[in-house]
Motif scaffolding. Sequence first.
Motif, mmCIF file in Angstrom:
data_model
loop_
_atom_site.group_PDB
_atom_site.id
_atom_site.type_symbol
_atom_site.label_atom_id
_atom_site.label_comp_id
_atom_site.label_asym_id
_atom_site.label_seq_id
_atom_site.Cartn_x
_atom_site.Cartn_y
_atom_site.Cartn_z
ATOM 1 N N ILE A 25 12.940 9.707 10.871
ATOM 2 C CA ILE A 25 11.740 10.448 10.452
ATOM 3 C C ILE A 25 12.113 11.890 10.145
ATOM 4 C CG2 ILE A 25 9.501 11.340 11.232
ATOM 5 C CD1 ILE A 25 9.234 8.773 12.938
ATOM 6 N N MET A 26 12.899 12.483 11.073
ATOM 7 C CA MET A 26 13.254 13.895 10.912
ATOM 8 C C MET A 26 14.094 14.105 9.648
ATOM 9 S SD MET A 26 11.707 15.176 13.408
ATOM 10 C CE MET A 26 12.263 16.854 13.521
ATOM 11 N N ALA A 27 14.907 13.088 9.332
ATOM 12 C CA ALA A 27 15.795 13.223 8.173
ATOM 13 C C ALA A 27 15.147 12.686 6.901
ATOM 14 C CB ALA A 27 17.097 12.481 8.459
ATOM 15 N N ASP A 28 13.883 12.295 6.980
ATOM 16 C CA ASP A 28 13.174 11.726 5.832
ATOM 17 C C ASP A 28 13.952 10.558 5.217
ATOM 18 O OD1 ASP A 28 10.779 12.926 5.799
ATOM 19 O OD2 ASP A 28 11.349 14.555 4.443
ATOM 20 N N GLU A 29 14.571 9.753 6.098
ATOM 21 C CA GLU A 29 15.352 8.617 5.598
ATOM 22 C C GLU A 29 14.444 7.453 5.254
ATOM 23 O OE1 GLU A 29 19.409 9.227 8.226
ATOM 24 O OE2 GLU A 29 18.219 7.395 8.475
ATOM 25 N N GLN A 30 14.936 6.569 4.440
ATOM 26 C CA GLN A 30 14.187 5.344 4.135
ATOM 27 C C GLN A 30 14.871 4.168 4.817
ATOM 28 O OE1 GLN A 30 13.145 4.699 0.018
ATOM 29 N NE2 GLN A 30 11.304 5.868 0.487
ATOM 30 N N MET A 31 14.047 3.240 5.308
ATOM 31 C CA MET A 31 14.574 2.077 6.016
ATOM 32 C C MET A 31 14.708 0.912 5.033
ATOM 33 S SD MET A 31 14.455 3.680 8.873
ATOM 34 C CE MET A 31 14.663 2.688 10.338
ATOM 35 N N ASN A 32 15.520 -0.077 5.424
ATOM 36 C CA ASN A 32 15.616 -1.280 4.597
ATOM 37 C C ASN A 32 15.627 -2.516 5.495
ATOM 38 O OD1 ASN A 32 18.260 -1.644 5.610
ATOM 39 N ND2 ASN A 32 18.984 -0.118 4.121
ATOM 40 N N ALA A 33 15.633 -3.674 4.872
ATOM 41 C CA ALA A 33 15.543 -4.922 5.643
ATOM 42 C C ALA A 33 16.712 -5.086 6.599
ATOM 43 C CB ALA A 33 15.483 -6.108 4.687
ATOM 44 N N GLY A 34 17.829 -4.437 6.264
ATOM 45 C CA GLY A 34 19.026 -4.580 7.096
ATOM 46 C C GLY A 34 18.856 -3.995 8.494
ATOM 47 N N VAL A 35 18.002 -2.968 8.621
ATOM 48 C CA VAL A 35 17.892 -2.314 9.932
ATOM 49 C C VAL A 35 17.044 -3.136 10.905
ATOM 50 C CG1 VAL A 35 18.096 0.007 8.946
ATOM 51 C CG2 VAL A 35 15.827 -0.933 9.427
ATOM 52 N N LEU A 36 16.298 -4.093 10.356
ATOM 53 C CA LEU A 36 15.369 -4.835 11.230
ATOM 54 C C LEU A 36 16.090 -5.525 12.391
ATOM 55 C CD1 LEU A 36 12.826 -6.380 8.714
ATOM 56 C CD2 LEU A 36 12.425 -4.587 10.387
ATOM 57 N N ALA A 37 17.309 -5.980 12.108
ATOM 58 C CA ALA A 37 18.064 -6.676 13.157
ATOM 59 C C ALA A 37 18.414 -5.729 14.300
ATOM 60 C CB ALA A 37 19.334 -7.264 12.556
ATOM 61 N N ASP A 38 18.440 -4.412 13.994
ATOM 62 C CA ASP A 38 18.824 -3.448 15.036
ATOM 63 C C ASP A 38 17.630 -2.839 15.755
ATOM 64 O OD1 ASP A 38 21.448 -3.826 14.254
ATOM 65 O OD2 ASP A 38 21.296 -2.293 12.670
ATOM 66 N N SER B 99 0.859 -1.184 0.000
ATOM 67 C CA SER B 99 0.000 0.000 0.000
ATOM 68 C C SER B 99 0.898 1.238 0.000
ATOM 69 C CB SER B 99 -0.896 -0.002 1.243
ATOM 70 O OG SER B 99 -1.334 1.306 1.499
ATOM 71 N N PRO B 100 0.552 2.247 -0.795
ATOM 72 C CA PRO B 100 1.394 3.463 -0.794
ATOM 73 C C PRO B 100 1.358 4.162 0.553
ATOM 74 C CG PRO B 100 -0.607 3.776 -2.119
ATOM 75 C CD PRO B 100 -0.574 2.331 -1.749
ATOM 76 N N PHE B 101 0.305 3.872 1.363
ATOM 77 C CA PHE B 101 0.209 4.517 2.674
ATOM 78 C C PHE B 101 0.867 3.694 3.778
ATOM 79 C CE2 PHE B 101 -3.530 5.740 0.161
ATOM 80 C CZ PHE B 101 -3.273 7.104 0.041
ATOM 81 N N ALA B 102 1.357 2.502 3.414
ATOM 82 C CA ALA B 102 2.005 1.651 4.425
ATOM 83 C C ALA B 102 3.320 1.116 3.869
ATOM 84 C CB ALA B 102 1.076 0.512 4.832
ATOM 85 N N ASP B 103 4.091 2.029 3.340
ATOM 86 C CA ASP B 103 5.388 1.645 2.772
ATOM 87 C C ASP B 103 6.360 1.381 3.931
ATOM 88 O OD1 ASP B 103 7.810 1.409 1.596
ATOM 89 O OD2 ASP B 103 7.580 3.136 0.244
ATOM 90 N N PRO B 104 6.798 0.155 4.106
ATOM 91 C CA PRO B 104 7.643 -0.158 5.269
ATOM 92 C C PRO B 104 9.000 0.522 5.233
ATOM 93 C CG PRO B 104 7.497 -2.046 3.791
ATOM 94 C CD PRO B 104 6.548 -1.024 3.257
ATOM 95 N N ARG B 105 9.336 1.128 4.100
ATOM 96 C CA ARG B 105 10.618 1.843 4.057
ATOM 97 C C ARG B 105 10.525 3.148 4.853
ATOM 98 N NH1 ARG B 105 11.261 2.035 -2.288
ATOM 99 N NH2 ARG B 105 9.031 2.388 -1.977
ATOM 100 N N SER B 106 9.303 3.603 5.058
ATOM 101 C CA SER B 106 9.127 4.830 5.833
ATOM 102 C C SER B 106 9.337 4.527 7.313
ATOM 103 C CB SER B 106 7.715 5.378 5.628
ATOM 104 O OG SER B 106 7.396 6.262 6.679
ATOM 105 N N PRO B 107 10.183 5.289 7.998
ATOM 106 C CA PRO B 107 10.373 5.033 9.437
ATOM 107 C C PRO B 107 9.076 5.259 10.232
ATOM 108 C CG PRO B 107 11.536 7.038 8.742
ATOM 109 C CD PRO B 107 11.036 6.374 7.485
ATOM 110 N N ARG B 108 8.160 6.098 9.680
ATOM 111 C CA ARG B 108 6.881 6.296 10.386
ATOM 112 C C ARG B 108 6.022 5.033 10.322
ATOM 113 N NH1 ARG B 108 3.167 10.498 8.773
ATOM 114 N NH2 ARG B 108 4.048 10.361 6.672
ATOM 115 N N VAL B 109 6.211 4.269 9.227
ATOM 116 C CA VAL B 109 5.446 3.024 9.092
ATOM 117 C C VAL B 109 6.143 1.890 9.850
ATOM 118 C CG1 VAL B 109 4.653 1.252 7.456
ATOM 119 C CG2 VAL B 109 4.457 3.688 6.893
#
Lengths: 252, 476
Positions: free
Chosen positions: B416-429, B78-88
């Motif tokens: 969120i503040m930096a408008d960064e995108q997340m990836n699968a690699g961060v999940l471990a952290d 869903s465009p409103f639930a993009d897991p790359r968004s740190p808010r999501v």
Amino acid sequence: MTESQESHTGAAPLLEARGLTKDYGGTRALDSLDLAIAPGEVYCLLGPNGAGKTTTINLFLGFVAPSAGQALVAGLNVSTHDRESKRRLAYIPEQVMLYRNLSGIENLEYFAALGGQGSLGRERLVEILVEAGLDGDAAGRRVSTYSKGMRQKVGIAIAIAKEADALLLDEPTSGLDPTASSEFSALVERLRNRGVAVLMATHDLFRAKDTGTRVGIMHYGRLVTELSTAEVGHADLERIYLEHVSDNGGPR
Amino acid sequence: MTARTVLKNEWRLLMADRPLKIALGLFVVLLGYALTNGVVWLRFQERTVEATTSGNVERASALRQELEAIEAGGQPSSPFADPRSPRVLGGPSGSHTAVLAPGPLTALAIGQSDLLPYYYDVNIYTNEASFHQNGEVENPLNLMVGRFDLAFAVVYLLPLLVLALSFNVLSEEREQGTLALTLSQPVSARSVVTVKLAFRALVVAAIVLGVSLLGALATGGFGSPGRILLWSVTVVAYALFWFALAAWVNALGRSSAWNATVLVGAWLVLVVVLPAAINAAAGLLHPLPSRVEMVTAQREASNDAVNRRSELLARYLEDHPEMAEGVVADEPGLGALSWAATDAVNGRLEEVAAEHDARRAEQTALVRRYRFLSPALLAQEALLDAAGTGDARFADFQSQVRAFAERWREFFVPAIMADEQMNAGVLADVPTFSLADGDSADLTRRATAPLAVLAGLLALIGAAAGVGLGRVRGAD
């Protein structure tokens, strides 16, 4: 402990009162009673209600503390040797009240063990109950089915089991029918013959004359006269009693 | 010899007393019912905990799969639930549920576990309002009076059984005339009554501890021997307190009817009236702000925040200068604006919650101060602590969840503040919650005060009873 005085028979008394006095508030229930009962004696205390008979027995049992004087059992001051004196005593109240849900045997076993007799065994317990006049079949029944006379017999059995030196009886034949009273007197006689000293408070002049060796008449806390039952007949005893308990001095 | 003789006689009397046997049987049935209730609740809680724990794993796994799929060129579901968004990823759809496992002896004492939340969904939006909501919809009657568990039966019903067994321990002997014959033997009223009460105490302790140990055995509570010991000591001390009280009242030499009236009155005051009065006083002297006030504050703050997002962003950056670098200076991203609004709402809620918590702390302090007046409150506190279902464990859990929520925000908010995108690699952290349960030293420390006071009361009343019984000479 003090050295006991001699009783009128010459033997050391098993029950002795020396200036025994008891006040309840401002009322003197017992006034300087002096008394000595030897082994094999049955001493009957006669007197109207409130004369001090039960108070005397309660003082020998240590149920109440004397205001003055001493009650001694086999030379032991009851006030200072409570347990030792009770080991030497047996007591049968006017109404022998037992555990109603237990049998005569179980009641006897309990009170005999409390009295220091240890575990007597069922056979011996039944033997004692039969000796006290209870029917062997009744011994195993619940006490709630017993008549007053049967309960009194269990009371006697407790005294027999305890092998006490002295026996205190507080109006034991009150409410018993003549046959039961007579049986009771016979049991007391048997204990007397074993050398037990008996103090019996009673209203029954006939029983006192019949069972007792000596009679003391009390009135308003005082022992007003003492006589040997061998010296008086039934009619004399009644006359003497009535003479002494006519209202010749109120309570102090 | 006397002790054995009296014990044997007591056993015979008990065996010959049908109503008493029925009363004891009824009590055993009630304890069995209470234990069943506790076990049912425990199983429900275990199922909930299992479901939330597996939910954590499933959510993380689903997010990982979606992120890996996106990284491989796929599209978000869903465009409103993009897991790359740190808010999501840090929001509700990626949340981690912090769970408080059931206390080791929950089956014996449900305690606060049906009233206070034992799990929280933690995400970046977790705020004070989250800690003031109860996720479970519960039967209000259950919430009001508590569940009928073993602790309830011990605190409320055990004294009644003890009193039923002992209110006439001496007076009945006097009334039925056996006392005269007893005291004409070389025994004292004190020793006879003590043995009679000891027998009754043994019967009561055997029943209550038997059912308790059965419950512990059936639910794995034997892994915590210290807690079982604390539970048993509390039950015994509490029962002995009531036996001592009955002995003391009997020593006053009044009738059985008088004893019963006084002892039931004491039960009413110490078990029902005093705890209720202390609770009422706490509510009256330190009333909690209404929950409506909190909800209203949340709404007002939300509306206000939406209207003043840019202004709030500036204020946020003043408060958090370390974040300023990440924010696109000329045109802040939607995430930064949104987070600033969220933070403002949180700030307002913290003010309301702080007031709420302060009042709650004052209430707790008042109750803790006056709990010494009621042995029932002392016993309840010790029993719940032993079971691990008391206030303290829940407060500790909530405080650990607050710290965990803070760590969660610290992980996601900078992104969120930096408008960064997340990836699968961060999940471990991504932080996970792990409860640091209090150790036995904590338990001992908490149990010392109520048990010491209970023991003190027991000693005091026991001594008074001993002196009183020592004066009983005859059958008058």
